[in-house]
Each structure stands twice: as C-alpha cells, then as structure tokens.
Scaffold this active site. Structure first.
Site, short mmCIF file in Angstrom:
data_model
loop_
_atom_site.label_atom_id
_atom_site.label_comp_id
_atom_site.label_asym_id
_atom_site.label_seq_id
_atom_site.Cartn_x
_atom_site.Cartn_y
_atom_site.Cartn_z
N CYS A 116 7.13 1.15 -0.01
CA CYS A 116 6.15 1.74 0.92
C CYS A 116 6.31 1.23 2.35
O CYS A 116 5.77 1.82 3.27
CB CYS A 116 4.74 1.50 0.42
SG CYS A 116 4.46 2.28 -1.16
N HIS A 256 -0.20 2.37 6.24
CA HIS A 256 0.31 3.02 5.02
C HIS A 256 -0.89 3.51 4.21
O HIS A 256 -1.91 2.84 4.12
CB HIS A 256 1.13 1.99 4.22
CG HIS A 256 1.50 2.46 2.85
ND1 HIS A 256 2.17 3.66 2.64
CD2 HIS A 256 1.29 1.92 1.62
CE1 HIS A 256 2.35 3.81 1.34
NE2 HIS A 256 1.83 2.78 0.70
N ASN A 286 -0.50 8.83 -1.85
CA ASN A 286 0.48 7.84 -1.40
C ASN A 286 1.89 8.44 -1.53
O ASN A 286 2.40 8.59 -2.64
CB ASN A 286 0.35 6.57 -2.26
CG ASN A 286 1.31 5.47 -1.86
OD1 ASN A 286 2.22 5.69 -1.07
ND2 ASN A 286 1.12 4.29 -2.43
O1 UT7 Z 1 1.69 1.69 -1.97
C1 UT7 Z 1 2.22 0.54 -2.56
C2 UT7 Z 1 1.22 -0.49 -2.77
N1 UT7 Z 1 0.24 -0.05 -3.73
C3 UT7 Z 1 -1.05 -0.25 -3.48
O2 UT7 Z 1 -1.39 -0.73 -2.42
C4 UT7 Z 1 -2.04 0.08 -4.57
C5 UT7 Z 1 -2.97 -1.09 -4.82
N2 UT7 Z 1 -3.89 -0.89 -5.91
C6 UT7 Z 1 -4.88 0.04 -5.94
O3 UT7 Z 1 -4.97 0.86 -5.05
C7 UT7 Z 1 -5.89 0.00 -7.03
O4 UT7 Z 1 -5.74 -1.22 -7.75
C8 UT7 Z 1 -5.80 1.19 -8.05
C9 UT7 Z 1 -6.23 2.47 -7.36
C10 UT7 Z 1 -4.38 1.32 -8.56
C11 UT7 Z 1 -6.75 0.95 -9.22
O5 UT7 Z 1 -8.06 0.75 -8.74
P1 UT7 Z 1 -8.91 -0.51 -9.20
O6 UT7 Z 1 -10.21 -0.38 -8.52
O7 UT7 Z 1 -8.09 -1.75 -8.94
O8 UT7 Z 1 -9.10 -0.24 -10.73
P2 UT7 Z 1 -8.68 -1.13 -12.00
O9 UT7 Z 1 -7.23 -1.02 -12.24
O10 UT7 Z 1 -9.28 -2.49 -11.85
O11 UT7 Z 1 -9.47 -0.40 -13.13
C12 UT7 Z 1 -10.89 -0.36 -13.16
C13 UT7 Z 1 -11.31 0.47 -14.35
C14 UT7 Z 1 -10.60 0.10 -15.65
O12 UT7 Z 1 -11.51 0.30 -16.72
P3 UT7 Z 1 -12.30 -0.94 -17.36
O13 UT7 Z 1 -11.23 -1.88 -17.84
O14 UT7 Z 1 -13.12 -1.51 -16.24
O15 UT7 Z 1 -13.08 -0.29 -18.45
C15 UT7 Z 1 -9.51 1.12 -15.74
O16 UT7 Z 1 -9.10 1.35 -17.06
O17 UT7 Z 1 -10.99 1.86 -14.10
C16 UT7 Z 1 -10.17 2.33 -15.17
N3 UT7 Z 1 -9.24 3.29 -14.63
C17 UT7 Z 1 -9.53 4.60 -14.47
N4 UT7 Z 1 -10.61 5.33 -14.78
C18 UT7 Z 1 -10.59 6.62 -14.49
C19 UT7 Z 1 -7.98 3.05 -14.15
N5 UT7 Z 1 -7.46 4.21 -13.70
C20 UT7 Z 1 -8.39 5.17 -13.89
C21 UT7 Z 1 -8.42 6.55 -13.63
N6 UT7 Z 1 -9.53 7.24 -13.93
N7 UT7 Z 1 -7.38 7.20 -13.06
#
Ligand code: UT7
Length: 329
Positions: A116, A256, A286
């Site tokens: 990225c 980004h 992204n």
């Molecule tokens: O561009 C390169 C660099 N990349 C980035 O900068 C991305 C950095 N990371 C992020 O943007 C975020 O971490 C994500 C968008 C990837 C994920 O968001 P988050 O707020 O960190 O969510 P999480 O992974 O902590 O998941 C929270 C909850 C989980 O459920 P439980 O364990 O709390 O029951 C996940 O299973 O949300 C769940 N979850 C979803 N639910 C609905 C994860 N993905 C989804 C989804 N829809 N698509």
C-alpha cells in the site's frame, strides 16, 4: 542555481465500471452493510472484469489519459515505474506491459512492490531521476487488481479491497515546486500480519497451496490497524516538523485509503480537520498502490499552485512513509 525538484505536472486515473456494493457482498459472505460502513467507511468498490485483463489494463488506461491530458508524446517518456503487488505476471514487470500498450518505447520501466506504500516508494524513486538530471519526464503509476488475490469467502478481507489505477507525470521544476521531502520506512517484522503466502519462491504453486487458499491475501487486521495509525501519524508529524510546517500551512492531507477510522485517527493525531483530508474510501475501498493517485485525480481541480500537500501511506511489509509536495500547477 536553485535546486531542481521533481514536480507532479499531471495526474490521471482509471477505475473499472463494475461496482461491487456492500449489499452484493452480503450475498457472498456473512457480513452486513452496517458493519462494513461503521468499521471501515466503505460502501462500494470497483472490480475489473473481463477475461485476460490484468493490472496493466487499468495502468494503461490511466497512463494513456495522462499522456493525452499533459500533451506528452509516448516517446518523450524516459522512465516509467509501476507500484503494484498484483502484476499481470511474475515477470516481466507490469510497467513494461503498460509501456508496450501505450507506445512508450524510449524508456526503461520497472515495478516496485511496497504494497500500500508502493506509490510513495515509486514517486520518491522517480523523483530522484529528475532531481539528478538523468530524466526529464517520468511516469509513476500505482495500480492494483486486488480482486485477483482476494478470497471472496473470507469476510475479514473481501470487504476491504477494490481495483484501480492512477498515474502522475514528473518533470523538473525550480522555484521550490514539487516533491520537497520524503520519509520512507519499512519493517520486515510486519510480514506476519499481512501477506500472500504462496506463489513466490518459498511456496510455489501446488495443488495443496491452491486448496489451502494460500494464494490469497491474509491479514490479521488489528495489529495492522494499530501499526498503520502509529506509523502514519509519526511520519506525517516528522516530515512536517523538519520542513517547518504546521497543519495550518498544509492544504491537504492525502492518506492511503485502508479504513476510514485509520484516516480519522491519523488526522486527529496530526491535527488536521477532516475538511482538509482527502477521503474517497466509501467509493473505491482499498485499492492498495492506487489510493493516493486516485485521490489526487479526484481532487485535482481543487488544488492550487503552491499548495502544501502531505501524502502518507502504510502497508504490507510493513512499509510506510510520508511525502511533502508543493503543488506545481
Ligand atoms: O492497506 C494495508 C494496511 N491495511 C490496513 O490498514 C487495514 C487495518 N485493519 C483494519 O482496517 C481492520 O482491522 C479491519 C477492517 C480489517 C477489521 O476491523 P476490526 O474492527 O479490527 O474488526 P475485528 O477483526 O476485530 O473483528 C471484530 C468482529 C469479530 O467478531 P467477534 O470476534 O467480535 O465476534 C469479527 O469476526 O467483527 C467480526 N467481523 C465481521 N463481521 C461482519 C470481521 N469481519 C466482518 C465482516 N462482517 N466483514
């Protein structure tokens, strides 16, 4: 004699027509529009469809438009660098393929893989060839067909990424316009959190790697999120400080586009009001190396000669960086 900087003298971009909405993703994986919008800020992203069309197709559209717009003949271009993690093939480089499509024949062309942050790495590299007097016209492309490496059964990643390409022309400028400073960083310890495991020399493609879905992007989102906020806020603050800039002196922060919450945190930490932050993640998601040129393209008509602009990105590797540009037109 005053120092020659590399100025961005034109920008163009291309996004494919197909719009993949959150509603369509709801039919593919267990997710919902509300979760995606509140956790990422994304409403839709573009997907490149069509047999045999790779990243070079989008790069070619962006570069063709750029050359037309800037009245540049293909044979005038001396160097083209393409930032991408989704090159058409392992080799040759996608920059060469784009050059062939648009008729750039007097140039040397190569790719840069910094995920990225790729556009910032490529822009910095291209600028050095201008500053040194080696080249007069350099094209820098950021292009990724993320849909080619996204697992549409993995809700943690498939909601984030989209396809797109952007390109800028670099030319020499005096009087202080152009790319004034770049602060680039990398940390290989980040490899554990964001990578595509198979398909390279360590794990070449086998039936097992395909069945294990190892040719797709893997991301452990939370550590990447934290490192992205800390890394971008740090480089933005440092690059501004060493150029004597306060947020009030800067017209635009161009981050980004990985997650709206990341962008908002970086803006808050660097003391930028959101009105001065380019954000189009809701439309494109992204697009990896393409996010920053896509922003510059969309905001081009609002930019004025002399505007101070700060670009920043964070991505797989980890790689990250901040660039200070004095807009030249
Ligand atoms: O561009 C390169 C660099 N990349 C980035 O900068 C991305 C950095 N990371 C992020 O943007 C975020 O971490 C994500 C968008 C990837 C994920 O968001 P988050 O707020 O960190 O969510 P999480 O992974 O902590 O998941 C929270 C909850 C989980 O459920 P439980 O364990 O709390 O029951 C996940 O299973 O949300 C769940 N979850 C979803 N639910 C609905 C994860 N993905 C989804 C989804 N829809 N698509």
């Amino acid at each position: 004699m005053s120092k020659t900087y590399a100025a961005i003298t034109g920008v163009h971009a291309y996004v494919p027509d197909y719009v993949l909405t959150n509603q369509e993703l709801e039919t593919m994986v267990d997710t919902n529009d509300e979760w995606i919008q509140t956790r990422t800020g994304i409403r839709e992203r573009r997907i490149l469809k069509g047999e045999g069309k790779g990243t070079s197709h989008m790069g070619m559209e962006a570069v063709k438009g750029l050359l037309e717009k800037t009245n540049t003949a293909p044979e005038e271009v001396e160097l083209m660098i393409c930032a991408t993690v989704t090159g058409d093939m392992q080799f040759p480089d996608t920059a060469n393929l784009i050059a062939d499509f648009v008729g750039i024949r007097n140039a040397f062309c190569f790719d840069i893989n910094a995920a990225c942050s790729g556009f910032l790495y490529a822009l910095t590299t291209g600028a050095k060839f201008i500053e040194s007097g080696t080249c007069k016209k350099v094209v820098v492309v950021g292009a990724d067909k993320m849909s080619s490496i996204v697992d549409y059964t993995d809700r943690a990643t498939c909601i984030i990424f989209g396809d797109g390409a952007g390109a800028v022309l670099l030319e020499p400028a005096e009087e202080g316009y152009g790319i004034r400073d770049a602060l680039l960083q990398s940390d290989g310890a980040g490899q554990a959190y964001l990578y595509q495991k198979a398909g390279g020399s360590r794990y070449p493609a086998t039936q097992e790697t395909v069945e294990a879905r190892e040719h797709f992007v893997y991301q452990n989102g939370q550590p990447v999120f934290k490192a992205a906020v800390a890394g971008m806020a740090d480089v933005v603050t440092r690059v501004m400080a060493r150029n004597g800039l306060a947020a009030a002196d800067v017209s635009w922060l161009v981050p980004h586009q990985a997650n709206r919450r990341i962008i908002e945190s970086v803006a808050r930490m660097a003391r930028f009001p959101l009105e001065k932050v380019m954000i189009n993640i809701h439309k494109y998601g992204n697009t990896t190396a393409a996010t920053i040129p896509l922003c510059l393209w969309e905001w081009e008509h609002q930019l004025n000669k002399g505007d101070n602009i700060i670009l920043t990105a964070f991505g797989g590797g980890f790689t990250w960086g901040g660039i200070y540009v004095k807009w030249a037109y």
